[in-house]
Design a protein around this motif. Structure first.
Motif, PDB file in Angstrom:
ATOM      1  N   PHE A 188       0.836  -1.206   0.000  1.00 36.17           N
ATOM      2  CA  PHE A 188       0.000   0.000   0.000  1.00 36.17           C
ATOM      3  C   PHE A 188       0.870   1.254   0.000  1.00 36.17           C
ATOM      4  N   LYS A 189       1.894   1.272   0.847  1.00 39.09           N
ATOM      5  CA  LYS A 189       2.780   2.441   0.909  1.00 39.09           C
ATOM      6  C   LYS A 189       3.462   2.687  -0.428  1.00 39.09           C
ATOM      7  N   ARG A 190       3.871   1.588  -1.100  1.00 34.28           N
ATOM      8  CA  ARG A 190       4.529   1.721  -2.403  1.00 34.28           C
ATOM      9  C   ARG A 190       3.583   2.303  -3.439  1.00 34.28           C
ATOM     10  N   LEU A 191       2.352   1.789  -3.474  1.00 32.14           N
ATOM     11  CA  LEU A 191       1.377   2.289  -4.441  1.00 32.14           C
ATOM     12  C   LEU A 191       0.989   3.738  -4.147  1.00 32.14           C
ATOM     13  N   LEU A 192       0.832   4.050  -2.870  1.00 29.14           N
ATOM     14  CA  LEU A 192       0.486   5.413  -2.488  1.00 29.14           C
ATOM     15  C   LEU A 192       1.556   6.384  -2.991  1.00 29.14           C
ATOM     16  N   LYS A 193       2.814   6.058  -2.752  1.00 37.30           N
ATOM     17  CA  LYS A 193       3.925   6.914  -3.204  1.00 37.30           C
ATOM     18  C   LYS A 193       3.924   7.042  -4.724  1.00 37.30           C
ATOM     19  N   GLN A 194       3.651   5.931  -5.390  1.00 37.91           N
ATOM     20  CA  GLN A 194       3.627   5.931  -6.863  1.00 37.91           C
ATOM     21  C   GLN A 194       2.564   6.874  -7.406  1.00 37.91           C
ATOM     22  N   TYR A 195       1.361   6.824  -6.823  1.00 34.92           N
ATOM     23  CA  TYR A 195       0.273   7.668  -7.329  1.00 34.92           C
ATOM     24  C   TYR A 195       0.470   9.139  -6.943  1.00 34.92           C
ATOM     25  N   LEU A 196       1.086   9.382  -5.817  1.00 36.22           N
ATOM     26  CA  LEU A 196       1.408  10.759  -5.454  1.00 36.22           C
ATOM     27  C   LEU A 196       2.423  11.339  -6.434  1.00 36.22           C
ATOM     28  N   GLN A 197       3.391  10.540  -6.831  1.00 36.16           N
ATOM     29  CA  GLN A 197       4.403  10.997  -7.792  1.00 36.16           C
ATOM     30  C   GLN A 197       3.792  11.263  -9.165  1.00 36.16           C
ATOM     31  N   GLN A 198       2.652  10.616  -9.432  1.00 38.31           N
ATOM     32  CA  GLN A 198       1.951  10.864 -10.699  1.00 38.31           C
ATOM     33  C   GLN A 198       1.120  12.145 -10.664  1.00 38.31           C
ATOM     34  N   GLY A 199       1.103  12.787  -9.493  1.00 39.68           N
ATOM     35  CA  GLY A 199       0.417  14.068  -9.382  1.00 39.68           C
ATOM     36  C   GLY A 199      -0.973  14.017  -8.806  1.00 39.68           C
ATOM     37  N   LEU A 200      -1.422  12.827  -8.350  1.00 34.12           N
ATOM     38  CA  LEU A 200      -2.736  12.736  -7.727  1.00 34.12           C
ATOM     39  C   LEU A 200      -2.729  13.408  -6.365  1.00 34.12           C
ATOM     40  N   SER A 201      -3.884  13.914  -5.940  1.00 33.09           N
ATOM     41  CA  SER A 201      -4.013  14.426  -4.582  1.00 33.09           C
ATOM     42  C   SER A 201      -3.853  13.267  -3.603  1.00 33.09           C
ATOM     43  N   TYR A 202      -3.581  13.582  -2.351  1.00 33.02           N
ATOM     44  CA  TYR A 202      -3.393  12.519  -1.357  1.00 33.02           C
ATOM     45  C   TYR A 202      -4.645  11.656  -1.256  1.00 33.02           C
ATOM     46  N   ALA A 203      -5.817  12.289  -1.212  1.00 30.64           N
ATOM     47  CA  ALA A 203      -7.070  11.535  -1.080  1.00 30.64           C
ATOM     48  C   ALA A 203      -7.276  10.597  -2.268  1.00 30.64           C
ATOM     49  N   SER A 204      -7.009  11.106  -3.488  1.00 35.59           N
ATOM     50  CA  SER A 204      -7.181  10.273  -4.687  1.00 35.59           C
ATOM     51  C   SER A 204      -6.160   9.147  -4.732  1.00 35.59           C
ATOM     52  N   ALA A 205      -4.909   9.462  -4.353  1.00 33.59           N
ATOM     53  CA  ALA A 205      -3.859   8.438  -4.363  1.00 33.59           C
ATOM     54  C   ALA A 205      -4.164   7.343  -3.355  1.00 33.59           C
ATOM     55  N   ARG A 206      -4.632   7.729  -2.174  1.00 31.74           N
ATOM     56  CA  ARG A 206      -4.964   6.744  -1.146  1.00 31.74           C
ATOM     57  C   ARG A 206      -6.112   5.859  -1.598  1.00 31.74           C
ATOM     58  N   TYR A 207      -7.138   6.480  -2.153  1.00 29.29           N
ATOM     59  CA  TYR A 207      -8.296   5.719  -2.624  1.00 29.29           C
ATOM     60  C   TYR A 207      -7.894   4.735  -3.727  1.00 29.29           C
ATOM     61  N   THR A 208      -7.089   5.197  -4.688  1.00 26.49           N
ATOM     62  CA  THR A 208      -6.686   4.354  -5.804  1.00 26.49           C
ATOM     63  C   THR A 208      -5.841   3.178  -5.330  1.00 26.49           C
ATOM     64  N   ALA A 209      -4.897   3.457  -4.427  1.00 29.33           N
ATOM     65  CA  ALA A 209      -4.037   2.388  -3.906  1.00 29.33           C
ATOM     66  C   ALA A 209      -4.846   1.361  -3.119  1.00 29.33           C
ATOM     67  N   LEU A 210      -5.774   1.835  -2.313  1.00 28.65           N
ATOM     68  CA  LEU A 210      -6.553   0.935  -1.468  1.00 28.65           C
ATOM     69  C   LEU A 210      -7.454   0.030  -2.289  1.00 28.65           C
TER      70      LEU A 210
END
Length: 414
Positions: free
Chosen positions: A125-147
C-alpha cells in the motif's frame, strides 16, 4: 447513562442535522447529546456563514443538549486532523458512550474494515500510495486508488466526503482504544456538494449557503427547523451575518504582502513551492476565489488551497499543529452552550472530564497551563479576525470570546 457524541459544523444547522440527532438518539437509546462543533471557521477553509454562538443556539434548539468547541487548529484542517481532534475531545469528556455520524454508505462494517486497513498500512500500500502521489494525484485520490487496487472494497468507501470522515472517526477511536461505540446513518436529501435547493425539505448546507450568498433568505426557511427561523432571521437582519470567504480578500492580501515567501512557507499546509504560486497570484488575481483558481493544481484541490489561504490569514503555523498533535490535540474542553434541562451533564463532565473545563474565559489563566493559554490565544485571535467581515460593522468589535456568554436555553421555550 448513555451519552451520544456528534462531531459537526452546522454551517448552517438544517433539517438533515435535526433528523440525524433524532435518528441517532433512537439508534443508541441515548439520554443526552453532546456535539463537538467547529468555531467561526470550518474544515473547507471558509468562514462559517453564521458565528459559533448563533450556530450553537440553533443546534441546541434542534436537539443537541451541549455544544463544545473544536479548536481552530483542527476545525480548519484536513479530514484526518479534524476527525481525530473531535474524537479525542469526546473521549476526554469521560462520559460519552456512543458516537454517530452521517455517511453516504450508511453501514458501519465497511467503514470499520477500511479504518483497520489504513491503520495497518502494508508495504504494498505504501509503495502504491507513493507511486500515485508521484503521478500528481491528490493525497485523497492516491490513497483511494491504492486501497481499491489492493483490497476488494466494493462500495467505494473513500470516494465520498462523509464516508472519508467516517473512516477517520473510526481510525481515531481505534488508535485511542476508546470505549466509545461508533454508529452511522445514511445521509438523506441532497448530495454534500449540491448547491441547489431541492423540492424536498432536505437540502445540503452548501445549497443553503449558496442561497444566502444570493440573498434568498426566505427561500431557505423550509429547510431549517421551525424553532431556528427566528435565530437565523435575527442574525441576518441585525447584520451579524452572513459572512463569506471573499469578505476577507483585503485582509488576506495584506497578510501575504507583508510577509516573505520564506515565512509563508512555515504556514500549515503550504508545501512544495506553493508559496511561490501564492505570490504569483497577486499580480493578476484580486479576490480570494480567483486566487484559489490560479493556485490550485491537479494534486492540490480547491479545498486544500482554501484551507492553506485561511491558515495564512489566521497565521496557523506548521509547528503549532505538530506540537499540539504530539501533546494529545486540545488541552482543554470549552463549552459553548447547553440546555438547562441537562444541567446534570455539567456535573458529570466536571467529575469525569480528563481536561480543564472552560465555561467563562474571564478566568482562563487560573484554569489553563501555558500550552492551553497559547491555543486559546489562537482561538480568540481567529474570532477577532472573523468579525472583521460582519455586514454591520457595529458587530466587528474585538474580544467577543471574552464578552459573549455561553448560550443557555430551555427546550420548553423552543
Amino acid at each position: 447513562m448513555k451519552i451520544l457524541g456528534i462531531i459537526a459544523e452546522y454551517n448552517p444547522f438544517h433539517n438533515g442535522h435535526a433528523y440525524q440527532i433524532q435518528k441517532a438518539k433512537q439508534i443508541t437509546k441515548a439520554d443526552a447529546v453532546i456535539v463537538v462543533m467547529s468555531g467561526n471557521f470550518v474544515q473547507r477553509g471558509e468562514p462559517a456563514i453564521l458565528d459559533k454562538w448563533t450556530r450553537t443556539h440553533m443546534a441546541l434548539c434542534g436537539g443537541a443538549d451541549m455544544v463544545i468547541e473544536l479548536p481552530i487548529l483542527y476545525a480548519t484542517a484536513s479530514a484526518e486532523y479534524f476527525a481525530h481532534a473531535g474524537i479525542k475531545l469526546l473521549h476526554d469528556t469521560g462520559i460519552v458512550t456512543d458516537i454517530c455520524f452521517g455517511s453516504e454508505i450508511g453501514e458501519i462494517a465497511p467503514i470499520i474494515q477500511t479504518a483497520k486497513l489504513l491503520l495497518n498500512e502494508s508495504d504494498n500500500f505504501k509503495r502504491l500510495l507513493k507511486q500515485y502521489l508521484q503521478q500528481g494525484l491528490s493525497y485523497a485520490s492516491a490513497r483511494y486508488t491504492a486501497l481499491t487496487e489492493l483490497y476488494s472494497i466494493t462500495k467505494n468507501v473513500l470516494s465520498e466526503p462523509n464516508n472519508i470522515l467516517a473512516v477517520e472517526y473510526v481510525k481515531a477511536l481505534q488508535k485511542l482504544n476508546s470505549h466509545i461505540c461508533p454508529h452511522t446513518i445514511a445521509r438523506k436529501g441532497n448530495h454534500y456538494h449540491d448547491t441547489l435547493l431541492s423540492e424536498q425539505k432536505m437540502a445540503s448546507a452548501s445549497a443553503l449557503r449558496n442561497a444566502l450568498l444570493h440573498g434568498h433568505i426566505k427561500e431557505i426557511y423550509p429547510y431549517i427547523p421551525q424553532q431556528c427561523h427566528d435565530i437565523l432571521y435575527k442574525s441576518i437582519s441585525q447584520g451579524i451575518a452572513p459572512i463569506f470567504l471573499n469578505d476577507f480578500t483585503t485582509a488576506l492580501q495584506y497578510c501575504i504582502r507583508t510577509q516573505t515567501p520564506q515565512k509563508i512557507k512555515n504556514i500549515f499546509e503550504v508545501t512544495e513551492g506553493l508559496e511561490n504560486r501564492i505570490y504569483q497570484s497577486l499580480n493578476t488575481q484580486y479576490d480570494i476565489e480567483n486566487m484559489i483558481s490560479f493556485i490550485k493544481t491537479k494534486r492540490y484541490t480547491q479545498t486544500h488551497i482554501q484551507r492553506m489561504l485561511l491558515h495564512i490569514l489566521l497565521q496557523i503555523q506548521k509547528k503549532d499543529v505538530l506540537y499540539f498533535n504530539e501533546k494529545g490535540y486540545s488541552p482543554y474542553i470549552r463549552v459553548l452552550g447547553f440546555c438547562r434541562e441537562k444541567q446534570n451533564l455539567f456535573s458529570m463532565l466536571k467529575k469525569y472530564c480528563a481536561l480543564p473545563l472552560l465555561t467563562n474565559l474571564k478566568h482562563y489563566k487560573n484554569v489553563l497551563d501555558e500550552k492551553g493559554q497559547y491555543l486559546l490565544s489562537l482561538e480568540t485571535k481567529s474570532t477577532d479576525i472573523y468579525f472583521i467581515a460582519s455586514p454591520n460593522k457595529i458587530y466587528s468589535r474585538i474580544n467577543q470570546d471574552f464578552t459573549t456568554p455561553m448560550v443557555m436555553i430551555s427546550h420548553s421555550q423552543t
